[in-house]
Write an enzyme that holds these catalytic residues in place. Structure first.
Site, mmCIF file in Angstrom:
data_model
loop_
_atom_site.group_PDB
_atom_site.id
_atom_site.type_symbol
_atom_site.label_atom_id
_atom_site.label_comp_id
_atom_site.label_asym_id
_atom_site.label_seq_id
_atom_site.Cartn_x
_atom_site.Cartn_y
_atom_site.Cartn_z
ATOM 1 C CB SER A 23 -64.500 10.670 66.683
ATOM 2 O OG SER A 23 -63.698 11.704 67.103
ATOM 3 N N GLY A 94 -56.056 13.416 60.803
ATOM 4 C CA GLY A 94 -55.427 12.792 61.408
ATOM 5 C C GLY A 94 -55.920 11.330 61.779
ATOM 6 C CD GLN A 169 -55.950 10.414 65.822
ATOM 7 O OE1 GLN A 169 -54.822 10.333 65.597
ATOM 8 N NE2 GLN A 169 -57.024 11.434 65.468
ATOM 9 C CG ASP A 320 -59.831 16.724 69.964
ATOM 10 O OD1 ASP A 320 -58.558 16.936 70.093
ATOM 11 O OD2 ASP A 320 -60.579 16.093 69.420
HETATM 12 C C1 S3P Z 1 -59.652 11.225 67.784
HETATM 13 C C2 S3P Z 1 -58.854 11.016 68.924
HETATM 14 C C3 S3P Z 1 -58.127 11.838 69.551
HETATM 15 C C4 S3P Z 1 -58.583 13.671 69.250
HETATM 16 C C5 S3P Z 1 -58.811 13.414 67.651
HETATM 17 C C6 S3P Z 1 -59.948 12.697 67.171
HETATM 18 C C7 S3P Z 1 -60.453 10.124 67.163
HETATM 19 O O1 S3P Z 1 -56.693 11.949 69.045
HETATM 20 O O2 S3P Z 1 -57.596 14.433 69.412
HETATM 21 O O3 S3P Z 1 -59.317 14.886 67.240
HETATM 22 O O4 S3P Z 1 -61.462 10.244 66.384
HETATM 23 O O5 S3P Z 1 -60.062 9.041 67.540
HETATM 24 P P1 S3P Z 1 -55.711 10.824 69.815
HETATM 25 O O6 S3P Z 1 -56.537 9.529 69.766
HETATM 26 O O7 S3P Z 1 -54.321 10.691 69.033
HETATM 27 O O8 S3P Z 1 -55.339 11.324 71.173
#
Ligand code: S3P
Length: 434
Positions: A23, A94, A169, A320
């Site tokens: 992240s 993602g 995110q 996670d």
């Molecule tokens: C992340 C946020 C999480 C997490 C992903 C990484 C990030 O997703 O599951 O692996 O780096 O901001 P969400 O914010 O959509 O829950």
């Protein structure tokens, strides 16, 4: 497709340094590309997801030099991205797919298409399209909600956005767009989620204020980010911690892991389950927006576990790691119940379905619910075969299950681990004395 068998282990000993935080690496690359001056990122994660991010920022005009375990990024500045002919490939990432549009939305008069692998094409982007549209950008997504999608940049206006899900995110995407919008942009979080973006923005000289669940950023002309040092990834470390707790006779040290309180929900759950994890974790700092990431060492030892109940508020802080909570639940006495975690269905795989199905095939007793699962602890797992479904966390879950199982586990699609933890099998091998 790589098939790897993980045999029942005798015990784990020694120390491991988890790979750099995924992240934080994504954020360092994106903010580095947005900055006006070169930024050195120490301990950048060199894995598939974060390589996609380096490739994306290169395409947008940043110069990236890999130096040892780090990178030096010479950014384009906030509003100066290069125009592109083809789509940006986000691969399986993602976070890249949801954060980058926050920046792209502010590129007036330019449009960018984002696409990725088969799994990414199933992951919704309407959650970022909604706030970005309200800020004045236009987003054209497949079937209105899926990749490939195009971000048409515009002059942005600030908004106050009530996040419908506790997603770091989405929060981050709005905050990044807020840097280029007129005035101050506020997000209202339904529950705390990882706060790396706000910390890094604060470190980059942005005015970021928190007032309970409200987080506000003020627009800037330029970002000035000092050197960033990325801590070890607590989500990767969690696999080693689970192995240490589950495999009889184990005692391990986990070195240099991030201890940011928004990432250590797993440790608190594990503690409640009776797991032996010793080390200093960060305490929630209240409304203060910190401009650094804490780092620490942990000691882990094998011990018996009891089931626990995980409620909705805890979910974003351990999102996670919930597959690992399911695995621990299989070995615990009593029931482990996870609720309020419907977001798991939208991850690299539908993690409610893949975890429940996968662990049941290894002899577990799990039941899927709409927003989580119930695990009836049976004290162990028989073993068998599990598919990663191309999901890195599923692959590593299967491996740890194998070490703790009676008969071992064969993981089909182990290469998926390269998305976040390319040295996973090697690191595990060293703890096993191989
Ligand atoms: C992340 C946020 C999480 C997490 C992903 C990484 C990030 O997703 O599951 O692996 O780096 O901001 P969400 O914010 O959509 O829950």
């Amino acid at each position: 497709m790589t098939i790897v068998r993980f045999a029942p282990a005798k015990r784990l000993r020694g120390s491991v340094t988890p790979p750099a935080d995924k992240s934080i690496s994504h954020r360092a690359a994106i903010l580095g590309a947005m900055a006006a001056e070169p930024v050195r990122v120490r301990n950048y994660l060199h894995a598939e997801d974060t390589t996609s991010t380096l490739n994306a920022i290169r395409a947008l005009g940043a110069l990236v030099t890999v130096q040892g375990d780090g990178v030096i990024i010479r950014g384009t500045g906030l509003r100066n991205t290069t125009e592109l002919e083809g789509p940006l490939d986000v691969g399986n990432a993602g976070t890249l797919m949801r954060l980058l549009p926050g920046w792209l939305a502010g590129q007036e008069g330019r449009s960018y298409t984002l696409d990725g692998d088969e799994s990414i094409r199933r992951r919704p982007v309407d959650r970022i399209a909604e706030p970005l549209t309200r800020m004045g950008a236009r987003i054209d997504a497949t079937e209105g909600r899926l990749p490939p999608f195009t971000v048409h940049g515009a002059h942005l206006r600030s908004i106050a956005y009530d996040l419908p899900v506790a997603s770091a995110q989405v929060k981050s995407c709005v905050l990044l767009a807020g840097l280029m919008a007129d005035g101050a942009t506020t997000v209202l979080e339904p529950a705390p989620s990882r706060d790396h973006t706000e910390r890094m923005l604060a470190a980059a000289g942005v005015t970021v204020h928190r007032n309970g669940p409200y987080l506000t950023v003020t627009n800037v002309d330029e970002l000035t980010l000092d050197d960033v040092t990325v801590p070890g990834d607590p989500s990767s470390a969690a696999f080693m911690i689970a192995a240490g707790v589950l495999v009889g006779g184990s005692r391990i040290q986990v070195l240099g892991s991030g201890t940011n309180w928004t990432r250590t929900g797993f440790h608190r759950i594990l503690e409640r389950m009776g797991g032996i994890v010793v080390g200093e974790l960060e305490e929630a700092p209240g409304d203060e927006v910190l401009a650094h990431e804490p780092i620490g060492d942990l000691e882990v030892a094998h011990g018996p576990l009891v089931g626990t109940v995980i409620d909705a508020e805890e979910v974003p802080l351990a999102i996670d790691e919930l597959p690992l909570v399911a695995l621990l639940g299989c070995f615990a006495e009593g029931e482990t119940v996870v609720g309020g975690a419907q977001e798991l269905r939208l991850k690299e795989s539908d993690r409610i379905a893949t975890v429940v199905h996968g662990l049941n095939a290894l002899g577990g007793d799990l039941e899927a619910t709409e927003d989580g699962f119930v695990v009836r602890g049976t004290g162990g797992l028989r073993g068998g075969t599990i598919s990663s479904h191309g999901d890195h966390r599923l692959a590593m879950l299967g491996a740890i299950a194998g070490l703790a199982s009676d008969e071992g586990v064969e993981v089909v699609g182990m290469e998926a681990a390269d998305v976040s933890y390319p040295t996973f099998t090697e690191d595990l091998g060293s703890l096993l004395g191989r």
